[in-house]
Design a protein around this motif. Structure first.
Motif, PDB file in Angstrom:
ATOM      1  N   UNK A 202       5.558  -0.194  -0.992  1.00  0.00           N
ATOM      2  CA  UNK A 202       5.641   1.249  -0.777  1.00  0.00           C
ATOM      3  C   UNK A 202       4.533   1.828   0.103  1.00  0.00           C
ATOM      4  N   UNK A 203       3.255   1.525  -0.127  1.00  0.00           N
ATOM      5  CA  UNK A 203       2.215   2.095   0.736  1.00  0.00           C
ATOM      6  C   UNK A 203       2.324   1.637   2.199  1.00  0.00           C
ATOM      7  N   UNK A 204       2.780   0.424   2.408  1.00  0.00           N
ATOM      8  CA  UNK A 204       2.986  -0.039   3.782  1.00  0.00           C
ATOM      9  C   UNK A 204       4.031   0.832   4.473  1.00  0.00           C
ATOM     10  N   UNK A 205       5.102   1.158   3.734  1.00  0.00           N
ATOM     11  CA  UNK A 205       6.157   2.011   4.292  1.00  0.00           C
ATOM     12  C   UNK A 205       5.639   3.405   4.616  1.00  0.00           C
ATOM     13  N   UNK A 206       4.580   3.824   3.913  1.00  0.00           N
ATOM     14  CA  UNK A 206       3.994   5.150   4.132  1.00  0.00           C
ATOM     15  C   UNK A 206       2.856   5.119   5.142  1.00  0.00           C
ATOM     16  N   UNK A 207       2.599   3.954   5.758  1.00  0.00           N
ATOM     17  CA  UNK A 207       1.608   3.887   6.819  1.00  0.00           C
ATOM     18  C   UNK A 207       0.287   3.242   6.483  1.00  0.00           C
ATOM     19  N   UNK A 208       0.101   2.771   5.265  1.00  0.00           N
ATOM     20  CA  UNK A 208      -1.156   2.100   4.924  1.00  0.00           C
ATOM     21  C   UNK A 208      -1.264   0.799   5.718  1.00  0.00           C
ATOM     22  N   UNK A 209      -2.475   0.500   6.160  1.00  0.00           N
ATOM     23  CA  UNK A 209      -2.700  -0.712   6.929  1.00  0.00           C
ATOM     24  C   UNK A 209      -2.981  -1.927   6.071  1.00  0.00           C
ATOM     25  N   UNK A 210      -3.330  -1.683   4.820  1.00  0.00           N
ATOM     26  CA  UNK A 210      -3.664  -2.773   3.904  1.00  0.00           C
ATOM     27  C   UNK A 210      -3.409  -2.289   2.483  1.00  0.00           C
ATOM     28  N   UNK A 211      -2.978  -3.198   1.603  1.00  0.00           N
ATOM     29  CA  UNK A 211      -2.693  -2.839   0.219  1.00  0.00           C
ATOM     30  C   UNK A 211      -3.273  -3.910  -0.694  1.00  0.00           C
ATOM     31  N   UNK A 212      -4.000  -3.469  -1.701  1.00  0.00           N
ATOM     32  CA  UNK A 212      -4.531  -4.369  -2.720  1.00  0.00           C
ATOM     33  C   UNK A 212      -3.833  -4.046  -4.044  1.00  0.00           C
TER      34      UNK A 212
END
Length: 111
Positions: free
Chosen positions: A63-73
């Motif tokens: 989900x955060x990637x779809x919202x534009x985050x460059x990295x997710x932990x």
């Protein structure tokens, strides 16, 4: 039934605020089937069959990637107890019962 505690942290968002991402992730969870979800101030609790829980966690992580985050932990803790049915509420009730009747770890019977 599996009980998972999941914390998803978008990184590289340009802001210290994450509540919009959390709201998006809760919307994603609303689309998942066969799970029960509880939002807490620091994480999300997901209950269900392990396959359904893992599918929901995968959707959360994306989900955060779809919202534009460059990295997710993403941090995950899973309690998959198969000796008898359980739930997050059962775990809380068990502790509250022991608090009310004075049971301690030294006097409790293993469950």
């Amino acid at each position: 039934m599996a009980i998972a505690e999941v914390t998803v942290i978008p990184i590289g968002t340009g802001s210290t605020s994450l509540s919009a991402y959390v709201a998006d992730m809760q919307r994603v969870l609303d689309t998942q089937s066969n799970i029960t979800v509880q939002l807490t101030p620091m994480s999300t609790i997901i209950e269900g069959d392990i396959a359904d829980v893992l599918r929901a966690i995968h959707a959360l992580h994306e989900s955060p990637f779809q919202a534009g985050a460059g990295r997710v932990s993403t941090s995950i803790k899973i309690d998959d107890r198969r000796d008898h049915p359980t739930s997050a509420q059962y775990k809380l009730d068990s502790v509250r019962e022991k608090l009310s009747n004075g049971t301690s770890a030294t006097t409790a019977k293993p469950q």
